[in-house]
Scaffold this motif. Structure first.
Motif, PDB file in Angstrom:
ATOM      1  N   TYR A 122      47.986  -6.263  42.194  1.00  9.74           N
ATOM      2  CA  TYR A 122      48.721  -6.391  40.935  1.00  9.74           C
ATOM      3  C   TYR A 122      47.724  -6.551  39.801  1.00  9.74           C
ATOM      4  O   TYR A 122      46.874  -7.440  39.831  1.00  9.74           O
ATOM      5  CB  TYR A 122      49.644  -7.609  41.001  1.00  9.74           C
ATOM      6  N   LEU A 123      47.815  -5.660  38.806  1.00  6.87           N
ATOM      7  CA  LEU A 123      46.949  -5.714  37.630  1.00  6.87           C
ATOM      8  C   LEU A 123      47.712  -6.414  36.517  1.00  6.87           C
ATOM      9  O   LEU A 123      48.724  -5.918  36.040  1.00  6.87           O
ATOM     10  CB  LEU A 123      46.538  -4.306  37.201  1.00  6.87           C
ATOM     11  N   HIS A 124      47.223  -7.599  36.127  1.00  6.89           N
ATOM     12  CA  HIS A 124      47.913  -8.436  35.141  1.00  6.89           C
ATOM     13  C   HIS A 124      47.425  -8.142  33.725  1.00  6.89           C
ATOM     14  O   HIS A 124      46.221  -8.072  33.479  1.00  6.89           O
ATOM     15  CB  HIS A 124      47.684  -9.908  35.492  1.00  6.89           C
ATOM     16  N   ALA A 145      51.257  -2.374  38.277  1.00  5.43           N
ATOM     17  CA  ALA A 145      50.732  -2.671  36.950  1.00  5.43           C
ATOM     18  C   ALA A 145      51.756  -3.481  36.169  1.00  5.43           C
ATOM     19  O   ALA A 145      52.940  -3.148  36.145  1.00  5.43           O
ATOM     20  CB  ALA A 145      50.412  -1.376  36.210  1.00  5.43           C
ATOM     21  N   CYS A 146      51.289  -4.530  35.539  1.00  7.56           N
ATOM     22  CA  CYS A 146      52.115  -5.382  34.684  1.00  7.56           C
ATOM     23  C   CYS A 146      52.773  -4.517  33.597  1.00  7.56           C
ATOM     24  O   CYS A 146      52.100  -3.728  32.930  1.00  7.56           O
ATOM     25  CB  CYS A 146      51.222  -6.444  34.057  1.00  7.56           C
ATOM     26  N   GLN A 147      54.072  -4.685  33.426  1.00  8.11           N
ATOM     27  CA  GLN A 147      54.788  -3.888  32.431  1.00  8.11           C
ATOM     28  C   GLN A 147      54.278  -4.151  31.024  1.00  8.11           C
ATOM     29  O   GLN A 147      54.114  -3.222  30.229  1.00  8.11           O
ATOM     30  CB  GLN A 147      56.288  -4.180  32.522  1.00  8.11           C
ATOM     31  N   THR A 148      53.990  -5.396  30.708  1.00  5.37           N
ATOM     32  CA  THR A 148      53.442  -5.736  29.392  1.00  5.37           C
ATOM     33  C   THR A 148      52.066  -5.115  29.226  1.00  5.37           C
ATOM     34  O   THR A 148      51.743  -4.566  28.172  1.00  5.37           O
ATOM     35  CB  THR A 148      53.362  -7.269  29.219  1.00  5.37           C
ATOM     36  N   GLY A 149      51.257  -5.191  30.265  1.00  5.80           N
ATOM     37  CA  GLY A 149      49.923  -4.605  30.224  1.00  5.80           C
ATOM     38  C   GLY A 149      49.961  -3.101  30.024  1.00  5.80           C
ATOM     39  O   GLY A 149      49.118  -2.543  29.314  1.00  5.80           O
TER      40      GLY A 149
END
Length: 111
Positions: free
Chosen positions: A36-38, A74-78
């Motif tokens: 998971y990429l934050h 992938a983080c949606q915000t990111g």
């Protein structure tokens, strides 16, 4: 074998390389494996990154991980911050709540 979920917290290519390498090793042992990429770490998806001689760059290592069955999230915000879009075949969009809700008995590692 218990699964492994690795959270990459910063846009550091060395951390991403370590996360992908760890994930590939866990996948080779037969466990469910997710990276998971934050937030800011999502920008790593747009980097090739240099690699030491004889080793794959980040794009190549990411392809090896996907071929090995590693799920990249992938983080949606990111994604929004980086101006990128998820490609469900290669990278899924997700959030921390869903990640934790689906953790089950995975080991959780943060890099």
């Amino acid at each position: 074998m218990r699964g492994l979920t690795v959270v990459v917290v910063a846009p550091d290519p060395d951390r991403f390389r370590a996360a992908l390498t760890l994930a590939c090793a866990a996948a080779a042992l037969g466990g469910r494996t997710r990276v998971y990429l934050h937030e800011g770490a999502v920008a790593l998806l747009a980097m090739d990154g240099s690699a030491p001689a004889g080793l794959p760059n980040l794009t190549e290592l990411r392809a090896v991980a996907i071929e090995s069955g590693v799920e990249l999230i992938a983080c949606q915000t990111g994604l929004a911050l980086a101006g990128l879009a998820a490609d469900d075949a290669m990278v899924a969009a997700g959030g921390m709540i869903d990640l934790l809700a689906t953790l089950a008995d995975d080991r959780l590692v943060t890099l």
